[in-house]
Structure formats: C-alpha cells, structure tokens
Design a protein around this motif. Sequence first.
Motif, short mmCIF file in Angstrom:
data_model
loop_
_atom_site.label_atom_id
_atom_site.label_comp_id
_atom_site.label_asym_id
_atom_site.label_seq_id
_atom_site.Cartn_x
_atom_site.Cartn_y
_atom_site.Cartn_z
N LEU A 93 24.39 -42.09 58.16
CA LEU A 93 23.95 -43.28 58.88
C LEU A 93 23.05 -44.04 58.26
O LEU A 93 21.70 -43.65 57.92
N LEU A 94 23.30 -45.35 57.51
CA LEU A 94 22.25 -45.98 56.59
C LEU A 94 21.52 -46.71 57.30
O LEU A 94 22.03 -47.67 58.17
N THR A 95 20.28 -46.73 57.51
CA THR A 95 19.34 -47.25 58.42
C THR A 95 17.95 -47.43 57.86
O THR A 95 17.61 -47.10 56.76
N THR A 96 17.02 -47.64 58.73
CA THR A 96 15.61 -47.71 58.30
C THR A 96 14.71 -46.74 59.30
O THR A 96 15.11 -46.58 60.38
N ALA A 97 13.73 -46.16 58.73
CA ALA A 97 13.08 -45.22 59.53
C ALA A 97 11.54 -45.57 59.21
O ALA A 97 11.20 -46.29 58.44
N THR A 98 10.76 -45.14 60.22
CA THR A 98 9.30 -45.36 60.12
C THR A 98 8.80 -44.12 60.58
O THR A 98 9.33 -43.17 61.26
N ALA A 99 7.33 -44.12 59.74
CA ALA A 99 6.41 -42.80 60.19
C ALA A 99 5.32 -43.63 60.33
O ALA A 99 5.19 -44.87 60.85
N ALA A 100 3.91 -42.88 60.21
CA ALA A 100 2.78 -43.45 59.92
C ALA A 100 2.64 -44.38 58.97
O ALA A 100 1.76 -45.33 58.69
N THR A 101 3.69 -44.25 58.07
CA THR A 101 3.77 -45.12 56.73
C THR A 101 4.60 -46.08 56.97
O THR A 101 4.99 -46.53 57.88
N ALA A 102 4.76 -47.02 55.78
CA ALA A 102 5.44 -48.06 55.89
C ALA A 102 7.03 -47.74 56.02
O ALA A 102 7.40 -46.62 55.88
N PRO A 103 7.83 -48.71 56.70
CA PRO A 103 9.20 -48.18 56.97
C PRO A 103 9.97 -47.86 55.49
O PRO A 103 9.55 -48.54 54.67
N PHE A 104 11.09 -47.26 55.48
CA PHE A 104 11.60 -46.92 54.25
C PHE A 104 13.17 -46.65 54.55
O PHE A 104 13.73 -46.53 55.67
N ASP A 105 13.91 -47.05 53.56
CA ASP A 105 15.30 -46.76 53.81
C ASP A 105 15.91 -45.49 53.96
O ASP A 105 15.31 -44.51 53.17
N ALA A 106 16.57 -45.17 54.92
CA ALA A 106 16.89 -43.50 55.13
C ALA A 106 18.40 -43.56 55.33
O ALA A 106 19.06 -44.35 55.76
N ALA A 107 19.00 -42.36 55.02
CA ALA A 107 20.51 -42.24 55.06
C ALA A 107 19.95 -40.62 55.95
O ALA A 107 19.77 -39.78 55.61
N VAL A 108 20.27 -41.19 57.51
CA VAL A 108 20.60 -40.05 58.29
C VAL A 108 21.87 -39.23 58.30
O VAL A 108 22.93 -39.91 58.49
N ILE A 109 21.71 -38.31 57.79
CA ILE A 109 23.01 -37.33 57.68
C ILE A 109 23.11 -36.22 58.55
O ILE A 109 22.46 -35.45 58.65
N GLY A 110 24.28 -36.38 59.36
CA GLY A 110 24.42 -35.41 60.48
C GLY A 110 25.16 -34.41 59.57
O GLY A 110 26.26 -34.56 58.93
#
Lengths: 374, 231
Positions: A93-110
Amino acid sequence: MRIAIAEMRRRRGRWLSIVGAVAFIVFLVLVLAALADGLFIGTTGALATGDSDALVYSTDGRRSLVRSELPISDLPEIAAVTGVADVGALGVLLTTATAATAPFDAAVIGHIPGRAGEPTKLVDGRRPEVGEPGVVLADASLEDEGISLGDTLTIVGTSQSLSVVGFVEDSRYLLAHSLWVPLETWEALRIEVRPETARLGAFVQAFPILVEEGADVERVAGEIDRVMGATETVTTDEAALSLPGVEQQESTFTAIIAASFVVVGLVIALFFALVTLEKRGQLAILKAIGSSNVLLLQGVLLQALIATVAGYAVGFLLARLLGFILPSTVPVAFLPATAASLFLATVAMGGVGAAFSFRRVIRIDPASALGGEA
Amino acid sequence: MTAMFVDDVTKVYGEGHTAVRALCNASISLRDNEFLALVGPSGSGKTTLLSVIGGLLAPTSGSVVIGDTTLTHLSKKEQTRFRANRVGFVFQGFNLVPFLTARENMTVMASISDNSRKDIEERADQLLGELGLADRSDNLPEQLSGGERQRVAIGRALVTDPDLILVDEPTASLDTELGTQVVKLLASEIKSRGKAGIMVTHDLRMVEFTDRTVEILDGELLTGSDPAAGD
C-alpha cells in the motif's frame, strides 16, 4: 622489476599524475556505482532482500506488485506444488505516514511473519508476531528521520496507530520507506485507505515462495504456473528487475561505468605510449646490454599495476569520504562486492592499457643504442 | 688466445638497386688482453661492424665468433642473453639510466645477466672504488660530471666480468683532457683484467692508448697498425 620500481620512486611527479588521473576516474566510477547500488536497493530492497526464491504474481499483474491481485485462498494450493518449501504473502500500500516528524512516503507491506518473503536484515528490536495488531517493523532508513523503537506511526487517512517494534535494513520499496505489518493489519489499512478494494475480499498481491533444497527454481516456477493457470512466477531477481524503471536504471549506470573503464584503459595506454616514446633511447640501451623483452614488459606491467592499485586506493578513499558527507536522502550504497569487482576491472584495464605499449617496446631496435642514436 | 673472430662479414641494407653495402667481406680477429681501435670517417661502417660483433645486428653473410661461441648461429633470444653475460658495452654520450644511482646503474646488471646479485654488488663496489667513484655511488647521473658518468658506464660494462668490451665513441661528449683520462682508464681496466676490447673512435689522438688500430673505409677494413707489436 627493480628498475621499474626505482623509476616510480625517483620520478614521483610523473607517476603521481597518472595515479591522480586513475584516482579521479575511479572516484567517479565508485560514486556512480554506489548511487546505482543505492538506487537499486532503495527501489527493490523489499523484494531483493526478502527471504524468497521466487514470487508468484497474477498473470494480468505483469510482474507488478501494485497491479497483481491473487486471492489468499490460493496459498495452500501453491504450497502443495512439488518443490515448494514455504509460501508467504505480500501486499503493498503506497501511502503517506506520519510520526512526530514530518509526513513521509511509505510503502506499507503486509506479510506473514516467519514465512517466505519477510525481510531478512533485522538490525534492531524484534519482528511482529503473526496477526499481532498495532505493530510495525520499519525500514532502518527511518531512524535517520528521527524515528526510534517504540515510536507511534500513523498512516494518513486511517484511524490506526502502529508502534515501531523493530528495524530492518535495505527493505525499501520504490524508494519509499517500508513499513512491514502483519497481513491482517495491512488488509485493514488497505480497506481504510482504498475502500473500493473492500469488495474484492481477502487478496494479496504476490506469493513469495522458497523452494526445497536442491530444487530448480525455474522448474518449480513453471510447475506453479501450470497448476495455478493464471499466475506468472518469476525468480526474486527477475521480480526486482521488473519493477518500473529498474532495468533501465541499471543499464544506464552500467553503460556509464563501462565507458569510464574504457577511459581508464585509454588514459593508461596514452600515458605508457608517451613514456615509452620518451624512454626509447633508454630502452634501446637496456636491450643492447642484454635486457630481454620479457623483463622490460614485466616492468611496464608492474608499473601499470602499481599505478592502478594506488589510483584505486585514492579514488576509493575519496568516494568513501564523499559517502560520509552526503545527506541521507541521497541513496548511496558502497557494497564490498561492487568495490571488489570494480577494483579487478580497474587493474584489468590498467593491464590492457599498458599492453598497448608492448608492441612499441618490442619493436625498439637495440642496435639503435650504438652510433649515438639512443 | 683468440677472443673474437669476425670472418668475412658482409652487411647489406635494402635490396636491388637501392641496396647499400655497409660492410664488405670484413675479417678481423682479436686476442685476449688486446684493445683495438676501429677508426674511420662517418658512414664508413665502424658502428655497423661494432653492432654485428655485439650481436645487435645480423650480418647478411659471414660469421662472428666470440670465445667458443659462434654468435651468428644463436637465436635473437640467445644473443640477448649472450650480450648480458659475455659482452660489455660503453656507449656514446654515457647513456646511463637517469633515475638510477651510479651504483644502481652497475647493479642493474644483476637483473639482466645470469650473475648472482651478491657477485654483481661485490664487483660494483670494487669497481666504484677502482674508478674513483666510491663517494659518488649514491648520486644520480644528473649529479655527476661528464667524466664521472663515463666512468660509471665503464663500470657497468665490466661488472658482469664479460669476455669482450665494445666501446662506441667514448670521448664524443667529453673535452680532450677528460676524454684522454677516460680512454686511459678504459684501456687500463680492460688490460688489467686480461679482456679484449674494441673501441670505435674518430678521435685519432685516442688510438695511442690501444694495442692496435684498424681503419675502415666504405665498409672495407684496411690494414691496421699494431703499436704493441712495434709496427
């Protein structure tokens, strides 16, 4: 040999110039190779460093993890194929993730923890358990973004929070930071981010497989496709190269690096051609007093070897220094195997370049040493 | 005993109407402990003869025997090895390896000849002393005077203890005084070792230091004098 070494020692300026020229080209080649490897790993790491021999895609997915869709119910049937030792599952799932840091491009891999396809290079923390909710195994590149073990990540557009329980190296996908979650978590996230996929039921995008020891991967792949009918099974290496742009990227870098090596050969060839021309008289004298061609050519080869090894060493150090000061956003990877193969190629090109002056050395007439011609 | 014998050697360059006869039926012999001067104007064939004697040039016909070896029967590779072990050369214009010290210019023969490095190094040190170069042994040629360089060249020619010394215009780059010193030294070194030597020169003042003079003109050897024999 002693003459060749004495020449290099006492005429340092001249030899430093050729070492410098080789070092400069080696530096460029190593940086290019590190960029190529960095891009390759950043693009394909999720597949290339995964624990699998081959990946099973749907035929209409055309070897693309994003396009491929296969029902999870196919897993037992693939596992039953002769030669298959283990089957896992992958969904992206190519999406965006956030933490306490700035949002970043993420590949959520199941994936299915503990089964084929899981990332192999765990460097910190632990792996998720099968079906464990709310946990994520993150790519180590996120540590450079300030994310640590125990931090909570949120996938944009979802209500789920994921706690980082471990880090794995070299597991990015299409240059996005990978977030490895149990398949069940991935499915829930997928439905939240892409609600239109809810009607498709439980599916994955590829089945990574491990073959039994001694089994031929190609043969097992063919057997899976024959049994399943609508699948395309390719080796993990092929799967990595099939990612968008990877093959073109590899061939482009390979062409540039190969061209650079031709330049190494030409620089050495030109240098030795000029040196041989300048030393004509001296070589004629050495031949007249009894030096064999073999002895003189050994000297030329030794000098080329020393110049290329020294040039490589300097170029390597400079490239590594650059690697340390480059920001982490630049995908560079200095791999020992690449460095070793480039070292051998540099030395080989030095030898080939030097060999161009062999004919010139052999053709020097020792008789020209007499009569004041030398 | 005959150290060297040139038998009816002819050397022709080119073919047909462009052929140039550089040597015509040249025959000459040299005894051990004999130093011979080969004189003649430019283009007379003296360098060609020296090249043939040294195995650097193959004659069109005839033979060259040095000691018990017929040089002209050897392959090129064997001739190269023969030169390294049995012939010493002193070239015009010093011709030392510029990046080697005086001593290294002599000991370089350890890499080239079949002599052991230990023997060559011992002989080089002895020669450096005899030639007055003991305190210049670590100097590069550019740090030596013309006379010193030519003495190093003499040392290099003698360091393998060869049977025959071939000398090509040794005074060409030296003034008269230095040239005289060098040729006297050369003659003394050759004679003291009982070797045979041939010196090509156009400087007739130098022939007085040799045992015999042979003149060459248009490739033909003319009758020579033998001062030692009182001719």
